[in-house]
Design an enzyme around this catalytic site. Structure first.
Site, PDB file in Angstrom:
ATOM      1  N   SER A  41      57.841 -38.495  17.314  1.00  0.00           N
ATOM      2  CA  SER A  41      57.149 -38.537  18.610  1.00  0.00           C
ATOM      3  C   SER A  41      56.533 -39.895  18.948  1.00  0.00           C
ATOM      4  CB  SER A  41      56.071 -37.449  18.669  1.00  0.00           C
ATOM      5  OG  SER A  41      56.676 -36.199  18.893  1.00  0.00           O
ATOM      6  N   LYS A  48      57.512 -41.300  22.265  1.00  0.00           N
ATOM      7  CA  LYS A  48      56.767 -41.023  23.498  1.00  0.00           C
ATOM      8  C   LYS A  48      55.980 -42.243  23.984  1.00  0.00           C
ATOM      9  CE  LYS A  48      56.272 -36.002  22.840  1.00  0.00           C
ATOM     10  NZ  LYS A  48      56.782 -35.679  21.511  1.00  0.00           N
ATOM     11  N   SER A  68      51.250 -34.232  22.320  1.00  0.00           N
ATOM     12  CA  SER A  68      52.642 -34.582  22.009  1.00  0.00           C
ATOM     13  C   SER A  68      53.626 -33.572  22.608  1.00  0.00           C
ATOM     14  CB  SER A  68      52.835 -34.674  20.492  1.00  0.00           C
ATOM     15  OG  SER A  68      53.938 -35.502  20.188  1.00  0.00           O
TER      16      SER A  68
END
Length: 485
Positions: free
Chosen positions: A75, A78, A322
């Site tokens: 993640s 992101k 997230s």
């Protein structure tokens, strides 16, 4: 609590704007401590650790360990998605949802179809559909002779990113992506429902299941049992493939706390439509036709437009918690806005072009999605730290920084995925960073305020771990060393 970490954000922001003449931290002690941990940590044996640290004021790299090796970011991807979206769309960007009709109104009857046209909003709640239905009622409409039609053509009809594991299909973090969707709560897990399971009053009773939002779009098969107080708690949730039938099995002890589970639905467009139909009914509006999906005709006139929260507001649940769905929605939205096509392919093209503006060497990257759920994404730690350095000069940087989880802050929308980590006095509130986890991978990248008052940017990427949970403890040790300089 919030005031304190907002102050930390302010300090980091001001530091980023200072002239780049600050002396770089003497790094001999830092290098020695980091090398010792990376070389001697038993859970890193056979794994790969990419670590890159640079000064937030000068951008100068002061520590590098395999920082140019391409690794799976999880993640931490992101960070790229958020920066590109802010740059392309702007922090005040909102998603629109339109209610339209192709018929005339005569004696409180709409002689035609009612269209619900989604344009990517991942934050629609049941209460938003209630407001839309109320607006239709305010127009004097009590009956609709035609169909209720959901239009999700703002994006393409590919529901899953290319590398999403089949085993994630029923999970909220693997939920289908549609331009017309709905969320159960203000965490905005779009395309999912929330199940809460409470024990019954007595041994032998079935557990009590509550669905949020309250909808019959999903069918619950309750095969649970309430057991004695000293009994074992074990629940399993299984959604049948390509259907919205969810079977709950297992046991809950009497008086035990409720269990919560988020489940991704099959076909989020029809999910949103079902909620809107329910809201219309609750407003006393009768729909004589069927629920269908399809494009809105050009002749349709707009009856109401609903605007989402701004991108800067959406960034908080997106980054703090997230949220994979938000990441993939933003990729498709960038593709739609810039290239006229709401697809992963076009969105990733836009993202890659935007990253060049931040000094990212995109030739060193493999970008497959916006969330990082793919095991094929590849990013060197140096490129993540470069991004975190470059974005400090952008006018939207305060919104970007504000969205990052804050170490040890217990409030969910402050600490996010770091709320139960790094609670010690030397790091709590002094580290703002994005976490990442997929099987065998753990990552963290962000900003740390050191004991000496400097701001350091770090990217730590741990790959090929036997136990990714152990990676979190290693990261916390590494970040604590950085913060203690």
């Amino acid at each position: 609590m919030l005031k304190r970490w907002n102050l930390i954000i302010f300090i980091i922001f001001i530091a980023a704007l200072l002239p780049h003449t600050h002396p770089v931290l003497a790094d001999d002690n830092l290098t020695q401590q980091l090398n010792q941990l990376l070389n001697e940590e038993p859970h890193l044996q056979g794994a790969i650790a990419g670590v890159n640290i640079r000064s937030a004021t000068s951008g100068e790299v002061i520590y590098n360990h395999l920082g140019n090796v391409r690794l799976r970011p999880a993640s931490n991807m992101k960070l790229f998605t958020a920066a590109a979206a802010l740059s392309v769309l702007g922090e005040d960007y909102t998603f629109k949802t339109e209610v339209l009709s192709d018929g005339a109104v005569n004696k409180k009857t709409l002689l035609g179809n009612l269209y619900l046209k989604g344009k990517g909003d991942p934050t629609l709640l049941k209460e938003d559909f209630d407001k839309m239905a109320s607006e239709i009622k305010n127009l004097g409409i009590k009956k609709i002779t035609g169909n209720l039609i959901g239009d999700d053509t703002w994006y393409d009809d590919v529901r899953y990113s290319v590398d999403l594991p089949w085993s994630d299909e029923q999970t909220y973090y693997g939920a289908q992506i549609s331009a017309l969707t709905a969320s159960p709560t203000k965490d905005y897990d779009s395309g999912s429902i929330l199940l809460e399971v409470k024990p019954g009053n007595d041994k032998g009773d079935k557990a009590v299941v509550t669905v949020t939002p309250n909808t019959d779009f999903v069918k619950i098969i309750n095969q649970t049992e309430t057991v004695t107080e000293d009994g074992k708690k074990k629940l399993t949730f299984e959604r049948e493939h390509a259907k919205n039938t969810i079977t709950i099995t297992g046991a809950l002890p009497v008086k035990s706390k409720p269990e919560k589970e988020w489940i991704g639905v099959w076909e989020p467009t029809r999910y949103a439509l079902a909620l809107f139909k329910q809201s219309l009914t609750e407003q006393g509006i009768q729909v004589l036709g069927k629920i269908k999906t399809g494009p809105t005709p050009d002749i349709a006139r707009n009856l109401h437009t609903h605007n989402s929260i701004t991108l800067s507001e959406l960034l908080v649940p997106f980054m703090k918690l997230s949220n994979n769905g938000h990441a993939e929605t933003l990729v498709k939205e960038m593709g739609r806005v810039v290239k006229g096509e709401g697809s992963w392919e076009k969105g990733l093209e836009v993202m890659e072009a935007e990253l060049l503006k931040f000094g990212i060497n995109t030739k060193t990257l493999v970008l497959r999605d916006g969330s990082g759920i793919s095991h094929i994404n590849l990013v060197p730690a140096t490129q993540l730290s470069q991004l975190l350095y470059a974005v400090q000069q952008q006018k939207w940087f305060p919104a970007f920084l504000h969205s990052l989880p804050v170490a040890g802050e217990s409030e969910k929308m402050a600490g996010g995925t770091l709320r139960n980590r790094m609670k010690g006095p030397d790091v709590k509130g002094k580290v703002l960073a994005k976490t990442g986890t997929i099987s065998t991978v753990s990552t963290i990248s962000g900003y740390a305020t050191t004991k000496s008052g400097q701001i350091l940017i770090f990217s730590i990427m741990l790959n090929n771990l036997l136990d990714d949970a152990k990676g979190k403890k290693i990261e916390d040790k590494l970040v604590t060393i950085i913060a203690n300089q």
